[in-house]
Design a protein around this motif. Structure first.
Motif, PDB file in Angstrom:
ATOM      1  N   LEU A 103      20.204 -84.315  38.551  1.00 17.47           N
ATOM      2  CA  LEU A 103      20.223 -85.080  38.898  1.00 17.47           C
ATOM      3  C   LEU A 103      19.738 -86.723  38.989  1.00 17.47           C
ATOM      4  CD1 LEU A 103      23.626 -84.106  41.403  1.00 17.47           C
ATOM      5  CD2 LEU A 103      23.808 -86.139  39.009  1.00 17.47           C
ATOM      6  N   ILE A 104      18.483 -85.943  39.880  1.00 23.29           N
ATOM      7  CA  ILE A 104      17.230 -86.481  40.144  1.00 23.29           C
ATOM      8  C   ILE A 104      16.909 -87.289  38.664  1.00 23.29           C
ATOM      9  CG2 ILE A 104      15.582 -86.007  41.236  1.00 23.29           C
ATOM     10  CD1 ILE A 104      16.709 -83.871  43.475  1.00 23.29           C
ATOM     11  N   GLY A 159      14.015 -89.443  39.235  1.00 24.09           N
ATOM     12  CA  GLY A 159      13.547 -89.802  40.076  1.00 24.09           C
ATOM     13  C   GLY A 159      12.242 -88.634  39.753  1.00 24.09           C
ATOM     14  N   TRP A 160      12.247 -88.613  38.243  1.00 25.43           N
ATOM     15  CA  TRP A 160      11.313 -87.812  38.068  1.00 25.43           C
ATOM     16  C   TRP A 160       9.641 -88.014  37.406  1.00 25.43           C
ATOM     17  CZ3 TRP A 160      12.177 -81.978  34.763  1.00 25.43           C
ATOM     18  CH2 TRP A 160      13.152 -81.673  35.334  1.00 25.43           C
ATOM     19  N   GLN A 161       8.862 -87.763  38.613  1.00 22.11           N
ATOM     20  CA  GLN A 161       7.528 -88.518  38.035  1.00 22.11           C
ATOM     21  C   GLN A 161       6.510 -88.511  37.002  1.00 22.11           C
ATOM     22  OE1 GLN A 161       4.515 -89.699  40.894  1.00 22.11           O
ATOM     23  NE2 GLN A 161       3.747 -91.107  40.211  1.00 22.11           N
ATOM     24  N   GLY A 175       9.919 -91.380  44.374  1.00 23.97           N
ATOM     25  CA  GLY A 175      11.283 -92.710  44.306  1.00 23.97           C
ATOM     26  C   GLY A 175      11.957 -92.494  45.647  1.00 23.97           C
ATOM     27  N   PRO A 176      13.011 -92.797  46.819  1.00 25.22           N
ATOM     28  CA  PRO A 176      14.223 -93.115  47.547  1.00 25.22           C
ATOM     29  C   PRO A 176      13.968 -91.535  47.844  1.00 25.22           C
ATOM     30  CG  PRO A 176      15.018 -94.617  46.503  1.00 25.22           C
ATOM     31  CD  PRO A 176      13.980 -93.810  45.783  1.00 25.22           C
ATOM     32  N   THR A 177      13.530 -91.818  49.661  1.00 26.08           N
ATOM     33  CA  THR A 177      13.856 -90.261  50.360  1.00 26.08           C
ATOM     34  C   THR A 177      15.869 -89.800  49.879  1.00 26.08           C
ATOM     35  OG1 THR A 177      12.592 -90.505  51.338  1.00 26.08           O
ATOM     36  CG2 THR A 177      14.368 -88.452  52.499  1.00 26.08           C
ATOM     37  N   GLY A 181      14.727 -86.453  48.138  1.00 24.82           N
ATOM     38  CA  GLY A 181      14.130 -85.874  49.360  1.00 24.82           C
ATOM     39  C   GLY A 181      12.927 -85.637  50.044  1.00 24.82           C
ATOM     40  N   GLY A 182      12.115 -86.899  49.731  1.00 19.85           N
ATOM     41  CA  GLY A 182      10.990 -87.263  50.325  1.00 19.85           C
ATOM     42  C   GLY A 182      10.259 -86.217  50.238  1.00 19.85           C
TER      43      GLY A 182
END
Length: 276
Positions: A91-92, A97-99, A227-229, A233-234
């Motif tokens: 989902l991330i 969210g994957w760099q 990405g955003p927390t 999850g930061g």
């Protein structure tokens, strides 16, 4: 001694958890040693718990660690934990969210397996085997679940990159889901398998930060999140992502529903029953 069983078991199991954590740190640089030592510590912790229950509580039958269904519960918990965390990472990834992704370390993969085996066992023995089980006898399932999951979340505040939000999400995801797994089966084997696979998939496979720890995870992969927390999850790691709440909510509700249908949700006992 049975009158003081809760503090005695609490202190004893906390000591076991602290000792195994220290040993794991010592052997973690040597994968060929870390794996068998971690598994051995897990087995020793189970034996210690059984001995304490028989000696302090005078319980000849430690039913929550019974042999019946042990391997099937461990297997199901492991598959569920792996599937849930893999789903969370998927989902991330879908939402950007994957760099980056690179290969990690097979040695780190082995070391993490050993460490997470002992971590899962000792934390389940402490939080579900002692805190939740004994509190439930006194307060009923609902209150014991809420208190034990909050304590489980608070434990993770000691980590270097801990946040209040991260501890809260750990309480709602890990604390509630693992307690529900215990209530649904009245066995510690399912939550042990679930706890192990969740942690191991996180650190040992994807190589992402676990519960705000400042120890760099070593896994088969090194996944860099950005990405955003709310998404990643930061600094606390994916467990503080909003997706973690969504991923864990469904199995938690299903497990509690099963427990209710099978009569395993226990009401708050009357004062006379508690005194007895």
């Amino acid at each position: 001694m049975r009158r003081f069983r809760f503090p005695v078991l609490l202190v004893a199991l906390f000591g076991v958890m602290s000792m195994t954590g220290g040993i794991n740190q010592l052997v973690s640089p040597v994968p060929a040693l870390a794996l068998p030592v971690g598994v051995g510590l897990a087995v020793a912790a189970v034996a210690c718990y059984r001995w304490l229950c028989r000696t302090v509580e005078l319980r000849p039958d430690v039913s929550e660690l019974g042999k019946t269904g042990r391997w099937s519960h461990l297997r199901r918990g492991t598959l569920l934990g792996f599937g849930l965390f893999a789903g969370l990472m998927a989902l991330i990834a879908v939402f950007g969210g994957w760099q980056g992704v690179s290969w990690g370390s097979f040695g780190g993969f082995l070391s993490t397996a050993g460490m997470m085996a002992s971590v899962a066992v000792t934390e389940e023995l402490l939080f579900r085997g002692v805190v939740f089980r004994i509190m439930e006898e006194r307060t009923g399932t609902v209150i014991a679940l809420v208190v034990s999951m909050l304590l489980f979340g608070a434990l993770h505040l000691v980590n270097a990159n801990a946040t209040l939000w991260g501890a809260f999400t750990i309480a709602l995801t890990g604390g509630a889901m693992l307690a529900a797994a215990y209530v649904a089966t009245r066995s510690l084997w399912l939550p042990i398998g679930l706890h192990f696979a969740w942690n191991f998939t996180q650190a040992g496979i994807f190589g992402v930060t676990i519960s705000g720890s400042d120890v760099p995870p070593e896994g088969l992969l090194n996944v860099t999140l950005s990405g955003p927390t709310a998404l990643t999850g930061g600094t606390f790691g994916p467990e503080a992502s909003l997706f973690a709440l969504l991923v864990c909510l469904v199995p938690t509700l299903l497990l509690l529903r099963r427990a209710a249908r099978t009569g395993r949700i226990r009401p708050r006992p009357h004062r006379a029953e508690v005194s007895a």
